[in-house]
Design an enzyme around this catalytic site. Sequence first.
Site, PDB file in Angstrom:
ATOM      1  N   GLU A 218       0.756  -1.217   0.010  1.00 20.78           N
ATOM      2  CA  GLU A 218       0.153  -0.102  -0.044  1.00 20.78           C
ATOM      3  C   GLU A 218       0.864   1.198   0.057  1.00 20.78           C
ATOM      4  OE1 GLU A 218      -2.848  -0.658   3.189  1.00 20.78           O
ATOM      5  OE2 GLU A 218      -4.106  -1.707   2.006  1.00 20.78           O
TER       6      GLU A 218
ATOM      7  N   GLU B 252      -6.369  -8.636  -0.745  1.00 17.91           N
ATOM      8  CA  GLU B 252      -6.781  -8.661   0.509  1.00 17.91           C
ATOM      9  C   GLU B 252      -8.418  -8.311   0.473  1.00 17.91           C
ATOM     10  OE1 GLU B 252      -4.694  -5.830   3.372  1.00 17.91           O
ATOM     11  OE2 GLU B 252      -2.728  -6.192   2.248  1.00 17.91           O
TER      12      GLU B 252
END
Length: 672
Positions: A152, A309
């Site tokens: 991220e 995810e």
Amino acid sequence: MKFHYPELLHGGDYNPEQWMEQKDTIWKQDMQYAREAGINTLSIGIFSWAYLEPEDGVYDFSWMDEVMDNLAANGIKAVLATPSGARPAWMARKYPSVLRVTENRLNNVFGGRHNACYSSPDYERKVTEINTRLAERYKDHPALLMWHVSNEYNNDCHCPRCQERFRDWCRARYGTIENLNRAWWNSFWSHKYSCFEEIISPSSLGEEENVAHLLAWRRFSSDNLVRFFQTEIAPLRRITPDVPVTTNLMNTFSGLDYYALGRAMDVSSWDNYPDWRGDERDLKTARISAFHHDLMRGVGDQKPFLMMESSPSSVNWHTINPLRKPGTILYQGLQAIAHGSDSVQYFQFRAGRGGSEQYHGAVIDRTGTNRTRTFREVAEVGATLKQLKGVAGSETRNQIALLYDWHVRWAVEGAWMLHRHHERYVETVRDFHIELGRLGYGVDMVDELSDISGYKVLIAPMAYIMRPGFGEKLKAFVENGGTLITTYVSGYVNDELLTYMDADPSPINEIAGRHVDECDALDDRTFAHFVWNGKKYRVKEVAELSTLTTAQTLAVYADRFYATKPCFTVNGYGMGRCYYIAVRTDEDFLNDALRYILNEANLQPILPKLPEGTWATERYQEDGTRFVFVQNGTHEKKTVMLPKAMKDAVTGKMVYEQLEMGELSVAVLMDE
Ligand code: GLA
Ligand code: ZN
């Protein structure tokens, strides 16, 4: 390089270094549970740096060797991470430049995770070293499937090195300081610079308002991060040229131009955490997720992407973290597949006993067992994905493109105009996406640099800024027969945020056959409306007043001092048409207008007459095999009428005419 695996992936983040002292028990059990849950991939090493390099230059891959071997022995593929998402404490102590500096020019200290400076030569060197070693060590390992680069990626840094790079970026873009002054309109407020050395990053300590300067910084920060990504992957590309590379994204995260990053990687992947509540609010949530999936697929050039995810049950960081109703996790997983994902992956496989994520949903939660509802539901997803193996690698063939561009967003949100930084760009694009779904159409998300020539319809809401070449591309698109739908505030400024004028007209003017004279901002207590085809619609927030040149009026305002002025127009341009919606309205108008325009453009929905709260998407294999996914985003049962009998790809059973759907569910259908 195109990522392809012959099965759909099912798995998630796996952090066995948290159980280093229980290798004989926990690690073994992990493999057994993974097999039980139908897991064929695990992502490892994401936050493992302190265990891979416990001291500067001292490496320990022995435990990772064991993990990789365990995976291989159990038929599980490794999504192997580079560990730059978090760094060891010794590194911050020894090389303080690896940490970020805030916009207030304060040095961050060790802690947290995403806290790195992407211009630090020390960080670049350490990242290059460890990535090189990882690639060398595992290049021939049978478990290695792909690279999960960092985690991220986010945010900017205001350290002296980042400042210097910003100046270099400005030098490269503008050449001379005079050009920069002109582009940033620095004759305003005496902001003229005499040399590049005077340029610093914007912050609340200094420059907060010059829109061009702020945009330049956002662009630079994004470019600098993409450059860092390139640095990270250089050793991976060199040592493992055939192993695909990805990094996990965060849907509409504004700090980084995901299309630019997407163009630098092989497969797009992202982390999906919808705020499921178990009641009627979930329909909006499901629609937002659908939009996010399509956007993340667009970032990956419409190829299959990965849902890297998602939570297999609750999350722990929403304001309130309710349990998921039975069936929600299956829906969440199949929804990703429906929108083009080749995976259902979770955060995380086994929960840690401590740390801030101890209560975050996990396949093996804090009970440490497989006897939970979550585990059973995950296993059900695993079994379902096995049945859907044939979907792996299939792609969309949508004829409608919808523009969502990070530069447009930065420019619109930065502008001091109608609602001062609250122009609601993301919501506006999303509203179009939702109505397309309601009408039964699939859609591809694109940015201003994407190739749009293959689409029949392009919808470009609030396309405020014209990036280089975009105006010409739009003209060619419509001239060649394309249908363009655009709206208020489109084409107001050039790539430097300088407004177009009569002497230097916006490319949109010619294509749309009108130009804007004024634009009104309405508050929520100002009532105004317009009428189209005898139906009354609300005017909401934005109302543009235009003069038509070649366009024809479809609808006019009915109130205020601009009653009778056009608010919805169409212009024939070459072989195509441009529809211009000059007003923000409610979903009823978007729905009616899109239905009308797409019908005029001769586009058929995937399924006609879908009941409210359901939508359809398609994926095709190269040989033409088609999968139709029907989603029910509501907590009510729905009956969907099919135009012909189809086969349920999960059960293999035929479905005749009536498809009965349970709450929050996805049906996967094939032609028979
Ligand atoms: C993010 C991170 C993960 C984890 C999850 C929790 O997506 O990438 O490491 O923190 O959130 O939801
Ligand atoms: Zn920095």
